[in-house]
Each structure stands twice: as structure tokens, then as C-alpha cells.
Design a protein around this motif. Structure first.
Motif, PDB file in Angstrom:
ATOM      1  N   ILE A  26       0.809  -1.126   0.340  1.00  0.00           N
ATOM      2  CA  ILE A  26       0.066  -0.007  -0.100  1.00  0.00           C
ATOM      3  C   ILE A  26       0.601   1.263  -0.065  1.00  0.00           C
ATOM      4  O   ILE A  26       0.715   2.220  -0.747  1.00  0.00           O
ATOM      5  CB  ILE A  26      -0.854  -0.189   1.080  1.00  0.00           C
ATOM      6  N   LYS A  27       1.896   1.275   0.830  1.00  0.00           N
ATOM      7  CA  LYS A  27       3.000   2.541   0.854  1.00  0.00           C
ATOM      8  C   LYS A  27       3.666   2.754  -0.453  1.00  0.00           C
ATOM      9  O   LYS A  27       3.631   3.752  -0.919  1.00  0.00           O
ATOM     10  CB  LYS A  27       3.865   2.119   2.107  1.00  0.00           C
ATOM     11  N   SER A  28       4.007   1.645  -1.050  1.00  0.00           N
ATOM     12  CA  SER A  28       4.840   1.873  -2.337  1.00  0.00           C
ATOM     13  C   SER A  28       3.748   2.343  -3.393  1.00  0.00           C
ATOM     14  O   SER A  28       4.350   2.953  -4.269  1.00  0.00           O
ATOM     15  CB  SER A  28       5.378   0.416  -2.666  1.00  0.00           C
ATOM     16  N   ALA A  29       2.541   1.583  -3.428  1.00  0.00           N
ATOM     17  CA  ALA A  29       1.587   1.897  -4.574  1.00  0.00           C
ATOM     18  C   ALA A  29       1.305   3.393  -4.372  1.00  0.00           C
ATOM     19  O   ALA A  29       0.846   4.194  -5.227  1.00  0.00           O
ATOM     20  CB  ALA A  29       0.529   1.043  -4.420  1.00  0.00           C
ATOM     21  N   ILE A  30       0.806   4.012  -3.067  1.00  0.00           N
ATOM     22  CA  ILE A  30       0.604   5.330  -2.950  1.00  0.00           C
ATOM     23  C   ILE A  30       1.792   6.158  -3.420  1.00  0.00           C
ATOM     24  O   ILE A  30       1.390   7.263  -3.926  1.00  0.00           O
ATOM     25  CB  ILE A  30       0.154   5.475  -1.467  1.00  0.00           C
ATOM     26  N   SER A  31       2.937   5.780  -3.038  1.00  0.00           N
ATOM     27  CA  SER A  31       4.227   6.598  -3.404  1.00  0.00           C
ATOM     28  C   SER A  31       4.176   6.793  -4.987  1.00  0.00           C
ATOM     29  O   SER A  31       4.278   7.980  -5.504  1.00  0.00           O
ATOM     30  CB  SER A  31       5.251   6.120  -2.794  1.00  0.00           C
ATOM     31  N   ALA A  75     -14.307  16.600  -0.249  1.00  0.00           N
ATOM     32  CA  ALA A  75     -15.446  15.572  -0.507  1.00  0.00           C
ATOM     33  C   ALA A  75     -15.033  14.350   0.350  1.00  0.00           C
ATOM     34  O   ALA A  75     -15.893  13.757   0.901  1.00  0.00           O
ATOM     35  CB  ALA A  75     -15.640  15.380  -1.996  1.00  0.00           C
ATOM     36  N   ILE A  76     -13.551  14.154   0.059  1.00  0.00           N
ATOM     37  CA  ILE A  76     -13.336  12.638   0.961  1.00  0.00           C
ATOM     38  C   ILE A  76     -13.287  13.024   2.339  1.00  0.00           C
ATOM     39  O   ILE A  76     -13.981  11.938   3.080  1.00  0.00           O
ATOM     40  CB  ILE A  76     -11.737  12.420   0.414  1.00  0.00           C
ATOM     41  N   LEU A  77     -13.241  14.178   2.840  1.00  0.00           N
ATOM     42  CA  LEU A  77     -13.326  14.426   4.412  1.00  0.00           C
ATOM     43  C   LEU A  77     -14.835  14.331   4.703  1.00  0.00           C
ATOM     44  O   LEU A  77     -15.100  13.598   5.558  1.00  0.00           O
ATOM     45  CB  LEU A  77     -12.622  15.631   4.598  1.00  0.00           C
ATOM     46  N   GLY A  78     -15.577  14.883   3.924  1.00  0.00           N
ATOM     47  CA  GLY A  78     -17.154  15.046   4.203  1.00  0.00           C
ATOM     48  C   GLY A  78     -17.783  13.636   4.102  1.00  0.00           C
ATOM     49  O   GLY A  78     -18.619  13.370   4.873  1.00  0.00           O
ATOM     50  N   ASN A  84      -6.554   6.794  -0.194  1.00  0.00           N
ATOM     51  CA  ASN A  84      -6.138   5.617  -0.505  1.00  0.00           C
ATOM     52  C   ASN A  84      -5.944   5.468  -1.885  1.00  0.00           C
ATOM     53  O   ASN A  84      -5.772   6.407  -2.789  1.00  0.00           O
ATOM     54  CB  ASN A  84      -7.010   4.634   0.135  1.00  0.00           C
ATOM     55  N   LEU A  85      -5.641   4.485  -2.363  1.00  0.00           N
ATOM     56  CA  LEU A  85      -5.245   3.985  -4.066  1.00  0.00           C
ATOM     57  C   LEU A  85      -6.280   4.466  -4.864  1.00  0.00           C
ATOM     58  O   LEU A  85      -5.923   5.098  -5.748  1.00  0.00           O
ATOM     59  CB  LEU A  85      -5.015   2.645  -4.213  1.00  0.00           C
ATOM     60  N   LEU A  86      -7.384   4.231  -4.513  1.00  0.00           N
ATOM     61  CA  LEU A  86      -8.639   4.492  -5.404  1.00  0.00           C
ATOM     62  C   LEU A  86      -8.739   6.038  -5.389  1.00  0.00           C
ATOM     63  O   LEU A  86      -9.169   6.816  -6.458  1.00  0.00           O
ATOM     64  CB  LEU A  86      -9.881   3.921  -4.959  1.00  0.00           C
ATOM     65  N   THR A  87      -8.874   7.000  -4.301  1.00  0.00           N
ATOM     66  CA  THR A  87      -8.947   8.338  -4.272  1.00  0.00           C
ATOM     67  C   THR A  87      -8.009   9.088  -4.776  1.00  0.00           C
ATOM     68  O   THR A  87      -8.184   9.972  -5.841  1.00  0.00           O
ATOM     69  CB  THR A  87      -9.318   8.858  -2.637  1.00  0.00           C
ATOM     70  N   LEU A  88      -6.794   8.473  -4.423  1.00  0.00           N
ATOM     71  CA  LEU A  88      -5.514   9.052  -5.580  1.00  0.00           C
ATOM     72  C   LEU A  88      -5.613   8.832  -6.917  1.00  0.00           C
ATOM     73  O   LEU A  88      -5.068   9.707  -7.601  1.00  0.00           O
ATOM     74  CB  LEU A  88      -4.255   8.555  -4.795  1.00  0.00           C
ATOM     75  N   LEU A  89      -6.052   7.605  -7.335  1.00  0.00           N
ATOM     76  CA  LEU A  89      -6.040   7.298  -8.758  1.00  0.00           C
ATOM     77  C   LEU A  89      -7.358   8.523  -9.254  1.00  0.00           C
ATOM     78  O   LEU A  89      -6.986   8.756 -10.543  1.00  0.00           O
ATOM     79  CB  LEU A  89      -6.516   5.849  -8.837  1.00  0.00           C
ATOM     80  N   ALA A  90      -8.208   8.600  -8.426  1.00  0.00           N
ATOM     81  CA  ALA A  90      -9.362   9.413  -9.164  1.00  0.00           C
ATOM     82  C   ALA A  90      -8.665  11.026  -9.400  1.00  0.00           C
ATOM     83  O   ALA A  90      -9.220  11.674 -10.285  1.00  0.00           O
ATOM     84  CB  ALA A  90     -10.469   9.403  -8.141  1.00  0.00           C
ATOM     85  N   ARG A 160     -16.707   3.163  -5.045  1.00  0.00           N
ATOM     86  CA  ARG A 160     -17.563   4.232  -4.544  1.00  0.00           C
ATOM     87  C   ARG A 160     -16.889   5.549  -4.224  1.00  0.00           C
ATOM     88  O   ARG A 160     -17.079   6.651  -4.837  1.00  0.00           O
ATOM     89  CB  ARG A 160     -18.490   3.809  -3.260  1.00  0.00           C
ATOM     90  N   GLU A 161     -15.681   5.355  -3.610  1.00  0.00           N
ATOM     91  CA  GLU A 161     -14.833   6.634  -3.250  1.00  0.00           C
ATOM     92  C   GLU A 161     -14.412   7.123  -4.467  1.00  0.00           C
ATOM     93  O   GLU A 161     -14.136   8.276  -4.284  1.00  0.00           O
ATOM     94  CB  GLU A 161     -13.991   5.814  -2.259  1.00  0.00           C
ATOM     95  N   TYR A 162     -13.788   6.162  -5.251  1.00  0.00           N
ATOM     96  CA  TYR A 162     -13.262   6.558  -6.662  1.00  0.00           C
ATOM     97  C   TYR A 162     -14.289   7.589  -7.573  1.00  0.00           C
ATOM     98  O   TYR A 162     -13.839   8.680  -7.787  1.00  0.00           O
ATOM     99  CB  TYR A 162     -12.858   5.683  -7.583  1.00  0.00           C
TER     100      TYR A 162
END
Length: 731
Positions: A26-31, A75-78, A84-90, A160-162
Motif C-alpha cells: 500500500i505504501k509503495s503503491a501510494i508513493s 469531499a473525501i473528508l465529508g 487511498n489508492l482509489l481516491t488518489l487514482l481519481a 464508490r470512493e473513486y
């Protein structure tokens, strides 16, 4: 931190070490996503500057990127999501999308400045001219993303998060384009010299625009060419659909390999430990040269796998420190494990959406009784083993566990005064034990159990020597006079699924065989070989594939309908939206061609990108159709309005397409952790937008010429209303 806090309390000589850490991936993918984010933003800003050649004008769309990303974070906070990976990909995909509306606005204001207008007037006229198009394209994109939020099952939770993150970014970018962008243009931009109006690539586009307008004028006389191109796109989609392999998820290198070890039925824990050590010794020379840096071995395996099972986790070196993909290492391991006796060794790659260590293929056969199910499963297994794409096939029902069966002679027992209940109670006490009393010790209550000595009850002869008291004579009678004990092979458990007796066929896949192909193959076998009363179902990743694939197809259809209705409401017409929607097959054909060219599979990531293409490729059609309607309202002839609208919108179409394409390029070139999912989305977006943009510049004007000649624009109704109002007031 928690582990370090526990160390002072550990007994002397005891240590705690991390044997397997999921967070490494997860850490590597987010980086990696952060790096992709920075590259995409830089490329998009560079494109804007190259086209406009004006640093001030470039600054305005560039400001859209951080504002929209901040809005996405709100929006992520709300919604109580996480980074995470999906929100960052978005957010990565949002970079190429959020600048589109602002580019259209700034480019149009730039055009009015080139006509010699002062900045304030140019900003006013520019935003009024493209405001409708900005609102329409935003609503189309939102209408495309929103159905993803309602996807059911595992995939729905996954994306959904994406979808919400991307929707928030697009909505806020539209607000910025309609409010902040024209305000900044009126303050930052300067009035252009009409003798030398433009800089950057825009100056070089004038000959291209004139050539495009000239060729389009000739093409309008062959408007049926658009129908041929659209028909060819549908044919290409159908052909590609036949050849593209389908699976649930791309094969991801998650930095680890799981190894399932299955021993013979009835094998003891000690025997399995010995077999596990053999497996480890067999692996040892290979581990040192294959990029494996840690090994976790456990016997028996996790959960309810039984004593005849083992489990290994191989932790791989970081992605940039090895040359081989995890799937290549799995193939090498299969060849190594061929000569180990008494065990079946199955290396697998862990799924991204399912925890645990199960094989991807889990084909369930249900029926009335296990004898019948066993026959059906044997028929399917015999044929399935002929398929080289299926590996390590197994079933969860085998009559090979040694069990002792007791046959009670009721007539003889009745004659000797022994009841079945007394026999059952005796056997229960000797083999399982029974709580017969309790005692108190230091305020705590304990049960007193009586049970036979296990070492004296290891075989049927030991059981036969047990004695039971007669209720009539009071004598002790050996069980050998009443019960016949024999060893038989039976199933270790009687599996059920969805309240039905079942047998599950499980297995792995070869490198060039997908889950979709495996499920289709087994479905076909079941239809050919099994009777109609056989119940076919799926578990695990196979169930996700069947249910989620059907869900995505429904969402795709729903997105098409919603986008059409949104456009119909915006244009106040059913013809204009249809003209715009006819660009969708162009994008889908391009996306599928990209999948075929790269050898990728049709998975949930690529299907998600195909849904996105509905909104992305519609934007170009909206720009042309909406401006053609405006020019017709101003009194231009029908064909002249088409040519001028297409020629005038060429530059913003090329700019927005290029920003989206270059925004997806870092996804295609991604490496390291999680690269496979990013590549699947990037390939579809890149090829779909590139293919559709080129063809839309021809197809949309031709279909408009073919279908919209007798339509009216929304402004015409307003003009008629104003005219009637003025006439009524004069009277």
C-alpha cells in the motif's frame, strides 16, 4: 509502535518480528501514485502553455488543478473516506479532466481578445458564448460517474470512493471555469494586437483550421460517410469483444506470493510438518536468486483447513530491486514443486479485492445427495483436467479420510439387555469425554471431566475390548459381542452452500488463461454434461466475476440513458443529444483497440474506464453542436454554421483532448506497486480519447448535417418568446 510498546513485557528470550506486512504494498503503491500525480499535472500545464503561448493565460487553467484537488479532498473528508489508492487514482485522472472546462473558457476569451476587445468585454462575451457548453459537459461527466456510486457488491464498495472523489473534482472545476476563470481573465489578460494576435502553437493552427474547414465543406456533401464510420465502430466493438480476454482483476504484483500445501487425507500434523520442511528445502536454492527476501511457513494452515494442510508466504524484494514480475516467479515455482511426494503445492497471487488465500476458480455444483454430486463432479473434473489453462484442480469432497464405522446389532443387544442409548453414552464418555461434576478452587468454578485414555483407544480392536454393563444381568459385556467396527474412507466434511448440498471444484489459472475464459469453459461443460436439476453456482473471486460483470454492464447501460436524458434536457431536443451520443461508439472502439494492442484484459478497471469514456468523448460533440446552434441563431446558413462551428472549436477540442491523453500517459507508463490497475485505466482512456477525437471532428459535423437540418436550438424558443412578448406589449 504497538509492537515496540509490548517489547518490555515480553519474557526473556522472546522477540516479536514482522513476518508479513500488507502495508508495504500500500505504501509503495501510494508513493507511485503521488509521482504519477506530479507528472500528470506538469504535462497538462505544459500543454496549455504550448498552445496559448501566454504565461498569464496558462496560469488560470493551472489554478484549476489545485483548487479542484482541494475540493476533492473536502469531499473525501465529508464522506469520511481516506486517502487511498482509489481516491488518489481519481485525483490523477481528475487532473486531465478538471482543466477542460477552464481551457474552453480561457481559449474562447483569448479568441475575443484577438479580435481587439478589451479584457473585461472579452471575458463577458467569452463566458456567455461557452457557458452552456461548460454546464452541459459537466452534467454529462457527473451523469457518467454517479451510476458507479450505486454499483452493488464488492466492486461497488471498491469504486464508490473513486466515483465520488472524481465527481467532486469535476463539479468544482466547472464552478471555477464559470466564475473564477473569467474574473481572472478580465484582470490578468491584456488586449491583443490585432496585427499579431496569438502566440504558441495557436499561431501555427491557422493553416490547419483553414484546411480542416475546406475539407469539411467537401465532406458535408458525403454525409452518409458518418453512418459508415459509426457502423464500422460498432463492428469493431463487436469483433474486439469476441477476442479480448475477460477477468475480474488484472494480475497484480503485490510484493508477495502465497503457497497452499495440501497433504493426503488423514495425514497427521507431524507428517505435514515434515512435508513442509521438504517444500522449504526444495525452494531454498531458488529463493536466493529469485528476489525473495522473507519466508513465513505455517503448518497446519489457517482456519479450518485441517492438520493435512500448510501455508507459506514469500515476501518479495521491492519492485525496483528485482526484474521479474510475481506472476513469472509463480510459474517458476510450479515447475519446482513437481517432484515432492504426498503433497500438492499451489502457489497463488493474492487478489486485490478478496482477503485470504483461495484459488481464483471456485465452481459450485449443487444437488440432492452427495453420491449424485460426486458423480457429477467427477464428470466435470475429467473434462476440465484436459484444459491446459486450468491448473491445480481439486474438489472439497473426497471420501478418503480414514473413519471408524460402528455397526450396532440391535437384536443381540436387546437380548443381552443393552440399549442403543447406553451404548452411545459409553462411546461418548470414552472417546469425547463428559463433564460429570464441578469443584471450587480459590473462588473459581471448574468442570470435572471423565474420558478414556487416548493411547489405549487408537484402533478398532481397542474399541472392541471396551465393556458395557447389561441392564438385566448387571454383567459387563465386551463391545465386540454387540458392535462390529471397521475402517472406511469418508469425506472429512459435508459442504453446503446457500442451504444446498454442494461440491466445489477449485483451481488456478495458467499465465495466458483468464478467469472469464475458465468460467465460460466450466459453464459450457455443465450445460453439456450435467442434467437440468444440477444447480450451478460460484464462490470467491469467481462469484465476484459473475455478479460484478453483470452489474457493470447494467451501470454502463444506465449511464448511457442518463447522459442522453441530461443532454435532452439541456438542448431541449431529442435530436441534438443523439448526434452527441453517436460519438460514444467511436470512443469505445478506440478503448477496446487499445486493450487488444497492449494485450490487456477486460477487467473491472478497464470496464470502469469504458464507462468514463461515455462522458469524455461526448464533450467534443457538445462543443461543436452547441456552437453550431448559436451560429444558426445569429442567422448563418445551416452548412456555413456547421463549418464555422467545427473550425472554431478545433483548438479547444485539441487542447482538451491532449490534456486528457497526456494526463493518462503516466498511468500507461506506470511501474512498481499497483501499476497493473493504473495501466488498465490509462490504456483505455488514452486510446479511446485519441481515436474518438480524430473521428469526432468528422463524424459530428456530418451527423449534424444529416439529422439536425430541421431542428431548432433552445435559443430560438427564447427569441420567439421575446418577440411575442414585445408584440403583445405594443398591442
Amino acid at each position: 509502535q504497538e509492537i515496540e510498546a509490548l517489547r518490555p513485557f515480553l519474557p526473556e528470550g522472546t522477540d516479536l518480528r514482522t513476518s508479513y506486512d500488507v502495508s508495504t504494498f500500500i505504501k509503495s503503491a501510494i508513493s507511485e501514485v503521488y509521482t504519477t500525480l506530479a507528472i500528470a499535472a506538469s504535462l497538462v500545464i505544459l500543454v496549455i502553455w504550448v498552445f496559448l503561448g501566454d504565461l498569464r493565460a496558462t496560469l488560470i487553467p493551472a489554478l484549476t488543478v489545485p483548487i479542484s484537488l482541494i475540493a476533492a479532498c473536502l469531499a473525501i473528508l465529508g464522506f469520511d473516506f481516506s486517502i487511498n489508492l482509489l481516491t488518489l487514482l481519481a485525483m490523477v485522472l481528475a487532473i486531465g479532466l478538471v482543466v477542460d472546462d477552464t481551457i474552453v473558457v480561457v481559449e474562447n476569451i483569448h479568441h475575443h481578445l484577438d479580435q481587439g476587445k478589451p479584457p473585461l468585454l472579452a471575458a463577458w462575451d467569452g463566458i456567455r458564448e461557452v457557458g452552456f457548453a461548460v454546464v452541459a459537459t459537466t452534467l454529462v461527466l457527473v451523469a457518467t460517474f454517479v451510476p458507479i456510486v450505486f454499483l452493488p457488491g464488492t466492486v461497488g464498495q471498491f469504486f464508490r470512493e473513486y466515483a465520488i472523489t472524481l465527481t467532486a473534482a469535476v463539479i468544482f472545476s466547472s464552478v471555477v471555469a464559470l466564475t473564477l476563470a473569467p474574473a481572472l481573465c478580465s484582470k490578468l489578460l491584456r488586449q491583443h494586437n490585432t496585427n499579431n494576435p496569438q502566440g504558441g502553437v495557436s499561431r501555427l493552427l491557422h493553416p490547419v483550421e483553414r484546411a480542416y474547414g475546406w475539407s469539411l465543406g467537401h465532406a458535408l456533401h458525403h454525409r452518409w460517410l458518418a453512418i459508415l464510420i459509426i457502423a464500422a465502430s460498432f463492428y469493431g466493438i463487436w469483433q474486439a469483444w469476441q477476442y479480448i480476454p475477460r477477468t475480474l482483476m488484472p494480475t497484480e504484483d503485490r510484493g508477495s506470493i502465497f503457497v497452499l500445501v495440501r497433504g493426503q487425507e488423514g495425514a497427521s500434523a507431524q507428517a505435514m510438518q515434515k512435508s513442509m520442511l521438504e517444500v522449504e528445502q526444495k525452494l531454498q536454492p531458488w529463493l536466493q536468486k529469485s528476489g525473495v527476501e522473507s519466508t513465513l511457513l505455517r503448518s497446519p494452515g489457517w482456519g479450518t483447513q485441517g492438520d493435512n494442510s500448510g501455508f507459506m508466504i514469500l515476501g518479495l524484494k521491492p519492485w525496483d530491486q528485482r526484474e521479474k514480475h510475481a506472476s513469472e516467479l509463480v510459474g517458476e515455482m510450479r515447475r519446482l514443486f513437481g517432484g515432492i511426494p504426498d503433497v500438492n503445492v499451489i502457489p497463488i497471487l493474492r487478489s486485490a479485492i478478496r482477503a485470504g488465500s483461495r484459488t481464483p476458480v471456485e465452481f459450485v455444483i449443487g444437488g440432492a445427495d452427495y453420491d449424485q454430486l460426486e458423480q457429477w463432479a467427477a464428470i466435470i473434473m475429467e473434462r476440465a483436467e484436459e484444459n491446459p489453462g486450468l491448473r491445480d484442480l481439486d474438489i472439497d469432497f473426497k471420501r478418503n479420510q480414514p473413519q471408524i464405522k460402528a455397526e450396532f446389532d440391535r437384536e443381540r443387544a436387546a437380548a443381552l439387555g443393552v440399549s442403543a442409548q447406553a451404548l452411545g453414552e459409553t462411546m461418548e464418555i470414552m472417546l469425547a469425554g463428559e463433564a460429570v461434576s464441578q469443584f471450587m478452587e480459590r473462588g473459581r468454578q471448574y468442570d470435572v471431566w471423565i474420558k478414556g485414555i487416548e493411547e489405549q483407544l487408537t484402533n478398532p480392536d481397542d474399541l472392541a475390548r471396551l465393556q458395557i454393563r447389561s441392564s438385566t444381568t448387571g454383567e459387563l459385556i465386551p463391545l465386540a459381542n454387540l458392535v462390529t467396527f471397521r475402517t472406511v474412507g469418508e469425506a472429512a466434511r459435508l459442504p453446503h452452500y446457500n442451504r444446498t448440498r454442494t461440491i466445489t471444484i477449485s483451481g488456478g489459472l495458467s499465465d495466458d488463461y483468464t478467469l472469464g475464459e475458465a468460467i465460460d469453459y466450466l459453464d459450457k461443460l455443465a450445460a453439456e454434461l450435467l442434467p437440468a436439476e444440477a444447480v450451478i453456482d460460484y464462490q470467491g473471486e469467481s462469484l465476484d466475476y459473475k455478479t460484478d460483470s453483470a452489474s457493470i454492464e447494467l451501470v454502463f447501460l444506465f449511464a448511457l440513458i442518463v447522459v442522453y436524458l441530461v443532454l435532452a434536457a439541456q438542448f431541449e431536443s431529442f435530436i441534438n443529444p443523439l448526434i452527441v451520443m453517436l460519438t460514444v461508439p467511436l470512443g469505445l472502439a478506440g478503448g477496446l483497440i487499445g486493450i487488444l494492442y497492449t494485450g490487456d484484459s477486460l477487467n473491472i478497471y478497464s470496464q470502469l474506464a469504458l464507462i468514463m469514456l461515455i462522458g469524455l468523448v461526448s464533450k467534443n460533440g457538445i462543443l461543436i453542436v452547441e456552437f453550431a446552434n448559436q451560429l444558426r441563431d445569429r442567422g448563418l446558413a445551416f452548412e456555413e454554421a456547421i463549418i464555422q462551428a467545427s473550425e472554431r472549436r478545433l483548438r479547444p477540442i485539441l487542447m482538451t483532448a491532449l490534456t486528457t491523453v497526456l494526463g493518462s500517459l503516466p498511468l500507461i507508463l506506470a511501474t512498481g506497486a499497483g501499476a497493473e490497475s493504473r495501466q488498465s485505466i490509462g490504456v483505455v482512456v488514452f486510446s479511446g480519447i485519441a481515436f474518438a477525437t480524430v473521428l469526432t471532428l468528422l463524424v459530428t459535423p456530418l451527423t449534424y448535417n444529416l439529422m439536425a437540418r430541421y431542428t431548432r436550438s433552445p435559443q430560438q424558443i427564447s427569441q420567439q418568446l421575446d418577440e411575442q412578448k414585445e408584440s403583445y406589449e405594443k398591442d
